[in-house]
Design a protein around this motif. Sequence first.
Motif, mmCIF file in Angstrom:
data_model
loop_
_atom_site.group_PDB
_atom_site.id
_atom_site.type_symbol
_atom_site.label_atom_id
_atom_site.label_comp_id
_atom_site.label_asym_id
_atom_site.label_seq_id
_atom_site.Cartn_x
_atom_site.Cartn_y
_atom_site.Cartn_z
ATOM 1 N N GLY A 1 27.904 24.789 -18.801
ATOM 2 C CA GLY A 1 28.125 24.536 -20.214
ATOM 3 C C GLY A 1 26.889 24.092 -20.957
ATOM 4 N N THR A 2 25.713 24.253 -20.345
ATOM 5 C CA THR A 2 24.480 23.811 -21.022
ATOM 6 C C THR A 2 24.252 24.567 -22.331
ATOM 7 N N GLY A 3 24.792 25.751 -22.445
ATOM 8 C CA GLY A 3 24.641 26.539 -23.671
ATOM 9 C C GLY A 3 25.374 25.947 -24.862
ATOM 10 N N SER A 4 26.286 25.007 -24.632
ATOM 11 C CA SER A 4 27.037 24.416 -25.743
ATOM 12 C C SER A 4 26.268 23.284 -26.418
ATOM 13 N N PHE A 5 25.096 22.941 -25.901
ATOM 14 C CA PHE A 5 24.307 21.842 -26.446
ATOM 15 C C PHE A 5 23.165 22.373 -27.300
ATOM 16 N N MET A 6 23.015 21.797 -28.489
ATOM 17 C CA MET A 6 21.916 22.181 -29.370
ATOM 18 C C MET A 6 20.588 21.721 -28.778
ATOM 19 N N GLU A 7 20.546 20.472 -28.303
ATOM 20 C CA GLU A 7 19.326 19.919 -27.718
ATOM 21 C C GLU A 7 19.360 20.165 -26.213
ATOM 22 N N LYS A 8 18.786 21.252 -25.796
ATOM 23 C CA LYS A 8 18.826 21.599 -24.378
ATOM 24 C C LYS A 8 17.760 20.852 -23.571
ATOM 25 N N ASN A 9 16.807 20.239 -24.254
ATOM 26 C CA ASN A 9 15.709 19.574 -23.551
ATOM 27 C C ASN A 9 16.151 18.390 -22.701
ATOM 28 N N PHE A 10 17.268 17.773 -23.033
ATOM 29 C CA PHE A 10 17.678 16.606 -22.249
ATOM 30 C C PHE A 10 18.531 16.983 -21.047
ATOM 31 N N ILE A 11 18.897 18.231 -20.916
ATOM 32 C CA ILE A 11 19.667 18.684 -19.762
ATOM 33 C C ILE A 11 18.706 19.387 -18.817
ATOM 34 N N HIS A 12 18.423 18.756 -17.710
ATOM 35 C CA HIS A 12 17.485 19.320 -16.746
ATOM 36 C C HIS A 12 17.888 18.858 -15.350
ATOM 37 N N PRO A 13 17.490 19.600 -14.338
ATOM 38 C CA PRO A 13 17.757 19.149 -12.973
ATOM 39 C C PRO A 13 17.035 17.828 -12.718
ATOM 40 N N PRO A 14 17.557 16.995 -11.840
ATOM 41 C CA PRO A 14 16.880 15.728 -11.556
ATOM 42 C C PRO A 14 15.493 15.966 -10.972
ATOM 43 N N LYS A 15 14.567 15.061 -11.307
ATOM 44 C CA LYS A 15 13.192 15.206 -10.823
ATOM 45 C C LYS A 15 13.104 14.946 -9.327
ATOM 46 N N VAL A 16 13.870 13.968 -8.849
ATOM 47 C CA VAL A 16 13.844 13.632 -7.431
ATOM 48 C C VAL A 16 15.280 13.645 -6.912
ATOM 49 N N SER A 17 15.568 14.564 -6.023
ATOM 50 C CA SER A 17 16.898 14.657 -5.436
ATOM 51 C C SER A 17 16.829 15.504 -4.178
ATOM 52 N N HIS B 1 35.456 22.539 -25.228
ATOM 53 C CA HIS B 1 34.752 23.754 -25.663
ATOM 54 C C HIS B 1 35.559 24.491 -26.721
ATOM 55 N N ASN B 2 36.852 24.619 -26.495
ATOM 56 C CA ASN B 2 37.709 25.331 -27.445
ATOM 57 C C ASN B 2 37.781 24.633 -28.799
ATOM 58 N N ASN B 3 37.438 23.345 -28.825
ATOM 59 C CA ASN B 3 37.431 22.580 -30.068
ATOM 60 C C ASN B 3 36.011 22.343 -30.580
ATOM 61 N N LYS B 4 35.081 23.155 -30.103
ATOM 62 C CA LYS B 4 33.676 23.125 -30.545
ATOM 63 C C LYS B 4 32.984 21.785 -30.283
ATOM 64 N N ILE B 5 33.361 21.134 -29.202
ATOM 65 C CA ILE B 5 32.717 19.895 -28.768
ATOM 66 C C ILE B 5 31.897 20.238 -27.526
ATOM 67 N N PRO B 6 30.587 20.026 -27.549
ATOM 68 C CA PRO B 6 29.770 20.341 -26.378
ATOM 69 C C PRO B 6 30.288 19.616 -25.135
ATOM 70 N N ALA B 7 30.347 20.331 -24.034
ATOM 71 C CA ALA B 7 30.866 19.745 -22.803
ATOM 72 C C ALA B 7 30.133 20.313 -21.596
ATOM 73 N N LEU B 8 29.810 19.428 -20.676
ATOM 74 C CA LEU B 8 29.242 19.838 -19.393
ATOM 75 C C LEU B 8 30.304 19.688 -18.327
ATOM 76 N N PHE B 9 30.355 20.631 -17.431
ATOM 77 C CA PHE B 9 31.287 20.627 -16.311
ATOM 78 C C PHE B 9 30.452 20.560 -15.037
ATOM 79 N N LEU B 10 30.528 19.433 -14.342
ATOM 80 C CA LEU B 10 29.803 19.261 -13.084
ATOM 81 C C LEU B 10 30.777 19.411 -11.927
ATOM 82 N N THR B 11 30.399 20.241 -10.950
ATOM 83 C CA THR B 11 31.263 20.480 -9.800
ATOM 84 C C THR B 11 30.424 20.909 -8.601
#
Length: 180
Positions: free
Chosen positions: A104-120, A140-150
């Motif tokens: 769901g990263t595409g639902s965020f306007m500011e994509k710069n803050f969504i990144h893989p962890p630096k150390v993991s 998502h259906n209500n136009k609210i940005p959402a990330l789904f982690l699984t």
Amino acid sequence: HMDHLGFGGESSMEPQGEGKVHHGADDNASGTALVLKLAQYFSKVETKRSLAFVLFNAEEMCLLGSSHFVEYWKGRYQETYGLMKAMLNFDMVGRYQKEVSVMGTGSFMEKNFIHPPKVSSYKYILKQQAIGSSDHAVFHNNKIPALFLTTGAHEDYHRSSDTSEKINYKALKDIGEYAK
């Protein structure tokens, strides 16, 4: 979401699953535990925005809990508390196999803050689309940005064998650190 299948029923993937306890350690006690841990952490940290920690019920029954929450918020709370800016959904995050999907990263306007962890020690894969019929779909259906982690489906999905000794607690902790 907190709910699971209870004693199996028609959603059980197990032949003769009716009447057997379906523990739901990964689906979704793992996500529930992570949300509680994050709530504990953020209760002691000052943030720029208000955070709401919500544990839905009835996800296994066509997303009834999250649907009710979003409609109730829009109808009653939005005027007082403002718009929801984003939602994080942790569903089946306890059985790390090969990657953690961050969808769901595409639902965020500011994509710069969504990144893989630096150390993991674990592999995080960012995906623009949010696939799946978990609670994030309602947002998502209500136009609210959402990330789904699984960490994805596995052989114990919707079976009585989804038990706690199969949870990867180190990976679960890492996902919590990533979410912070």
